[in-house]
Enzyme design. Sequence first.
Site, short mmCIF file in Angstrom:
data_model
loop_
_atom_site.label_atom_id
_atom_site.label_comp_id
_atom_site.label_asym_id
_atom_site.label_seq_id
_atom_site.Cartn_x
_atom_site.Cartn_y
_atom_site.Cartn_z
N ASP A 29 25.46 -3.64 -48.74
CA ASP A 29 26.68 -3.10 -48.16
C ASP A 29 27.31 -4.17 -47.30
OD1 ASP A 29 28.33 -0.50 -47.64
OD2 ASP A 29 28.06 -1.42 -45.66
N HIS A 170 28.84 3.25 -41.15
CA HIS A 170 29.75 2.12 -41.32
C HIS A 170 29.20 0.83 -40.72
CE1 HIS A 170 32.95 4.38 -43.19
NE2 HIS A 170 32.89 5.28 -42.23
#
Length: 586
Positions: A29, A170
């Site tokens: 990610d 996030h």
Amino acid sequence: MAGTRVPTLQPSFDELSEPLRETTFVVVDLETTGGSARTERITEIGAVKVRGGQVLGEFATLVDPGRSIPPNITILTGITNAMVVGAPRIDSVLPSFLEFSRNCVLVAHNAGFDMGFLRAACQRLGLPWPAPRVIDTVRLARSALSKDEAPSVRLGALAPLLGATVRPDHRALTDARATVDVLHALFERLGAVGVQSMDELVHAQRRVSTAQRRKRHLAQGLPAAPGVYLFRGAKDEVLYVGTSKNLRQRVRSYFGRSEQRRRIRHMVTLAERVDHVVCAHSLEAQVREQRLIAAHQPRYNRRSKQPHRGWWVVLTSEAFPRLSVVPAQSPQLGRTANPLGPFWSRAAALEAVDALHSAVRIRRCTQRIRRHDPDGTACALAELGKCGAPCAGLESVTDYAAHVMQVTGMVAGSNDDVLTGLHQRVVQLGSAGRFDDAATARDRLAALASVLHRGQRLAALCGIAELVAARPDGSGGWEFSVIRHGRLAGAGVARRGVAPMPIVHLLQASAETVRPAAGPLPAASAEETSTILAWLDQPGTRLVSSTQPWSLPARAAGRWQPFVDAAAVARGSLSGADLRRHAVTG
């Protein structure tokens, strides 16, 4: 067709493609300064390496993007400018990440975004992009979950839905850990419908109907061996016939996303059973497929349904023969020596007739001419020197036979005077500046030479009562074919370490008895004999035995192959003025 095979152990399905439990995945990610890989930069990389459900390692670092982080990105990710001050730059981070993920399958949620940034960073740094296999958990989720079950496939929505132990926030490593849980949950869903290998996982990212997926059980029990498969409908009718080097893998592909043909997807929804025939090697499988399609006329097959369809050019049985185009099933074909063909369309056969008429003074009229004292009237073609006017008694049977001999000799390969005359015509037209006409004449000559060459080679093969050929199987063994009069009569294999000649003798003794009929292809269709010829032409094929020499006459059309190749290049690579200038090349 009879076949003899040495039993071998077949690999399990997991051995056909890398099993998921043995595949190493790197789930990655990224956090970035914005959404465009071209203008924005990476601020954080997080990755987890897993295999067989076990975590093998983690990679996590902030990255100094070399620019300020927009406030809205800071609000979203919590990464501030102060946090990346002193962090390594991408030129030192990226090589380390590429090494961490080397030889692994990359996984990301919305993989296009992450792969786009990584690829752009490699390009800016002059590093080669390793082009790894990539799995997108967004696409997997859309495949494994219904719209009602998962209205949204955002990571924040999927993680709790699928029981992830990590809550995405996030930040790169946290989100990568959450994606690992999502990936494993999706593996469980997809495993229930037969997705067990990397190939199947890649296919699972594509859309497939529920009706297709429900039919996956039809592939159960199929061997991982070469052969032919038959999809059957509710009334036991054959819907589709195909061939594969690996029956199980090929049939399973019909129930996944690799199958995109609409008519075949519809066929799968109608199928109730899949039968199969294990074959010794690929040639036997191809031939059996052609024969089964011809026999059953499956609704969803398009080719091989009319194997005996074709056209031939023959000379009529008259005192003054003329050229006639007849279908492959015509009784006239069996009564005619040296027919020209086969042609796959009547139009192509007529083109060949036109080419012959331009070079040989064979009559074009269809009227019956008396052998003695004909009383017809010469036509305009006689005045142009294109016909000897036998109808008007200006050419005797003996004189006219010389024209017939030109055609029969050309087909038999005893002379190529007709082809030479056609080539001279091409040169003359080009020299006269008639480039378009020269190009047309060149293409007609090339087409005629090609069909002559193919027909002569098929006839030579069909003239051999028995031919045994062998090809290496790629594993130290041999594949054998017994061919009789151009028909595959037997097929078998001798695995590595097995004495080959006893297998050959057994194949010869058990092969199909072939009784040749009249005609240019006495025992099989043009399609089957052409398939066999293509197999024999492959590099590495050896002739084990033959009842007679396999040869072609010295003046057969094969010597015109350089001209045919040059004509093909001219047609494919030249256009307009260039084509007109080079029309006479060959």
